[in-house]
Design a protein around this motif. Structure first.
Motif, PDB file in Angstrom:
ATOM      1  N   GLY A   1       9.630 -12.757 -42.537  1.00 35.41           N
ATOM      2  CA  GLY A   1       8.791 -13.582 -41.667  1.00 35.41           C
ATOM      3  C   GLY A   1       9.593 -14.694 -41.038  1.00 35.41           C
ATOM      4  N   ARG A   2       9.219 -15.086 -39.860  1.00 35.98           N
ATOM      5  CA  ARG A   2       9.944 -16.136 -39.168  1.00 35.98           C
ATOM      6  C   ARG A   2       9.738 -17.470 -39.865  1.00 35.98           C
ATOM      7  NH1 ARG A   2      11.747 -14.447 -34.166  1.00 35.98           N
ATOM      8  NH2 ARG A   2      10.912 -12.447 -33.489  1.00 35.98           N
ATOM      9  N   GLY A   3      10.796 -18.222 -39.937  1.00 34.38           N
ATOM     10  CA  GLY A   3      10.715 -19.514 -40.586  1.00 34.38           C
ATOM     11  C   GLY A   3      10.371 -20.631 -39.639  1.00 34.38           C
ATOM     12  N   GLN A   4      10.244 -20.313 -38.349  1.00 33.89           N
ATOM     13  CA  GLN A   4       9.931 -21.370 -37.410  1.00 33.89           C
ATOM     14  C   GLN A   4       9.273 -20.783 -36.171  1.00 33.89           C
ATOM     15  OE1 GLN A   4      13.617 -23.437 -36.484  1.00 33.89           O
ATOM     16  NE2 GLN A   4      13.182 -23.413 -34.339  1.00 33.89           N
ATOM     17  N   MET A   5       8.420 -21.574 -35.561  1.00 34.58           N
ATOM     18  CA  MET A   5       7.714 -21.168 -34.349  1.00 34.58           C
ATOM     19  C   MET A   5       7.709 -22.348 -33.399  1.00 34.58           C
ATOM     20  SD  MET A   5       3.738 -19.862 -34.029  1.00 34.58           S
ATOM     21  CE  MET A   5       4.017 -18.413 -35.055  1.00 34.58           C
ATOM     22  N   THR A   6       7.976 -22.074 -32.118  1.00 37.14           N
ATOM     23  CA  THR A   6       8.004 -23.121 -31.108  1.00 37.14           C
ATOM     24  C   THR A   6       6.971 -22.816 -30.034  1.00 37.14           C
ATOM     25  OG1 THR A   6      10.376 -23.504 -31.471  1.00 37.14           O
ATOM     26  CG2 THR A   6       9.424 -24.348 -29.427  1.00 37.14           C
ATOM     27  N   ILE A   7       6.144 -23.812 -29.732  1.00 35.76           N
ATOM     28  CA  ILE A   7       5.100 -23.676 -28.711  1.00 35.76           C
ATOM     29  C   ILE A   7       5.327 -24.713 -27.626  1.00 35.76           C
ATOM     30  CG2 ILE A   7       2.621 -23.724 -28.253  1.00 35.76           C
ATOM     31  CD1 ILE A   7       2.173 -23.067 -31.203  1.00 35.76           C
ATOM     32  N   SER A   8       5.299 -24.281 -26.383  1.00 35.58           N
ATOM     33  CA  SER A   8       5.451 -25.176 -25.236  1.00 35.58           C
ATOM     34  C   SER A   8       4.140 -25.210 -24.451  1.00 35.58           C
ATOM     35  CB  SER A   8       6.587 -24.686 -24.326  1.00 35.58           C
ATOM     36  OG  SER A   8       6.560 -25.345 -23.077  1.00 35.58           O
TER      37      SER A   8
ATOM     38  N   SER B   1       2.535 -19.680 -38.735  1.00 35.62           N
ATOM     39  CA  SER B   1       3.962 -19.853 -38.442  1.00 35.62           C
ATOM     40  C   SER B   1       4.856 -19.568 -39.639  1.00 35.62           C
ATOM     41  CB  SER B   1       4.217 -21.266 -37.931  1.00 35.62           C
ATOM     42  OG  SER B   1       4.025 -22.221 -38.959  1.00 35.62           O
ATOM     43  N   ASN B   2       4.321 -19.660 -40.849  1.00 33.43           N
ATOM     44  CA  ASN B   2       5.095 -19.397 -42.067  1.00 33.43           C
ATOM     45  C   ASN B   2       6.324 -20.299 -42.193  1.00 33.43           C
ATOM     46  OD1 ASN B   2       3.412 -17.292 -42.897  1.00 33.43           O
ATOM     47  ND2 ASN B   2       4.529 -15.798 -41.671  1.00 33.43           N
ATOM     48  N   GLY B   3       6.224 -21.500 -41.727  1.00 29.20           N
ATOM     49  CA  GLY B   3       7.381 -22.388 -41.816  1.00 29.20           C
ATOM     50  C   GLY B   3       7.268 -23.539 -40.843  1.00 29.20           C
ATOM     51  N   GLN B   4       8.381 -23.901 -40.239  1.00 31.95           N
ATOM     52  CA  GLN B   4       8.418 -25.037 -39.325  1.00 31.95           C
ATOM     53  C   GLN B   4       7.747 -24.708 -38.004  1.00 31.95           C
ATOM     54  OE1 GLN B   4      12.314 -26.718 -38.727  1.00 31.95           O
ATOM     55  NE2 GLN B   4      11.738 -27.668 -36.800  1.00 31.95           N
ATOM     56  N   LEU B   5       6.896 -25.620 -37.537  1.00 31.41           N
ATOM     57  CA  LEU B   5       6.207 -25.458 -36.258  1.00 31.41           C
ATOM     58  C   LEU B   5       6.637 -26.585 -35.331  1.00 31.41           C
ATOM     59  CD1 LEU B   5       4.060 -24.010 -34.543  1.00 31.41           C
ATOM     60  CD2 LEU B   5       2.337 -25.463 -35.623  1.00 31.41           C
TER      61      LEU B   5
END
Length: 287
Positions: free
Chosen positions: A94-101, A122-126
């Motif tokens: 699973g991804r450890g980070q997700m970025t939303i713009s 996100s399973n981690g840093q957002l």
């Protein structure tokens, strides 16, 4: 004579074909794959020889897929997608980070009330990035973007946040003012959402008075309306909390249904396919 068994071409040849078809250039594909242009051309040439067909027309300054190339390309892309998804499902954690713009208006009015649910996906840093004013690009990269439009982006994942409905809104104090609201001060906001000219044409109200306040963000225009400084054309889904709390009231029953709205869009590098369904559900949840 027994029929000759088909031999699957090497993966690097097929990858060169997919990149060249997507980039519409051997040179651009070479840059993406970290190869020379001649290496890409050679791999595609070998692929065509093994398949016994021509995949590209070579022109002086460009390339073009043949009928056979166009027919095969969707299957190649689907195969790569299945390979990526199965690899992630079996071996990824699973991804450890997700970025939303997104614009600051969308972040404050729509995303923040749903941020806890989005964070679970996100399973981690957002990371939340405020979109720079005037920047509406939607690159295919590792960022999930929320943009206003009709949904015709070339991204793997797309979800409309809500059906756009627009109506005139004002503070309760201003709404108690005498006379018809169309005579009251108006607040304008730049951007893709329909404005006062569109509203006047659609519902037959005067085009005057002209807006005395102009803002470059919907969030600021909404703040001015809450302060009783004028009437704003507001997105009803975005203003739902203000309407329920009584900070704003609707003026009349007319509603402008607009074909465009906010969409969450992302490429395959930004989020896994399995995550997207949960992300979409969190982002479109009713609060």
């Amino acid at each position: 004579m027994p029929k000759r068994q088909f031999k699957t071409p090497p993966l690097e040849w097929i990858r060169a074909f997919e990149a060249a078809a997507r980039c519409q250039s051997f040179t651009a594909a070479a840059g993406e794959l970290g190869l020379t242009q001649s290496a890409v051309s050679q791999r595609i040439g070998n692929l065509e020889k093994q398949l016994g067909t021509t995949l590209f027309f070579r022109h002086a300054q460009s390339i073009e897929l043949t009928v056979e190339g166009e027919a095969w390309l969707p299957h190649v892309r689907a195969a790569f997608g299945n390979l990526r998804d199965s690899s992630m499902a079996l071996f990824g954690s699973g991804r450890g980070q997700m970025t939303i713009s997104a614009s600051q208006s969308i972040i404050d009015l729509w995303l923040l009330p749903r941020l806890a649910m989005v964070g679970e996906v996100s399973n981690g840093q957002l990371t939340i990035q405020s979109m720079v004013l005037g920047t509406h690009e939607a690159a295919l990269d590792e960022v999930i973007r929320i943009r206003y439009g009709s949904g015709d982006w070339p991204h793997d994942h797309k979800t409309r946040l809500f059906s756009e409905k627009i109506a005139p809104l004002a503070s309760p104090d201003l709404a108690r003012r005498c006379g018809h609201w169309s005579e009251w001060p108006r607040i304008a906001c730049s951007g893709p959402r329909p404005g006062w000219t569109t509203w006047a044409t659609r519902f037959g109200i005067p085009t005057t008075p002209l807006p005395h306040l102009h803002f470059d963000t919907f969030l600021s225009a909404l703040g001015a309306a809450r302060a009783g400084l004028g009437v704003v054309l507001g997105s009803l889904p975005l203003c739902d909390a203000d309407l329920k709390a009584g900070r704003l009231v609707r003026l009349g029953a007319d509603v402008l249904d607009h074909h465009e709205s906010y969409w969450a869009i992302a490429g395959s590098d930004a989020i896994e396919r399995a995550q997207w369904a949960d992300f979409s559900a969190a982002l479109t949840a009713k609060i």
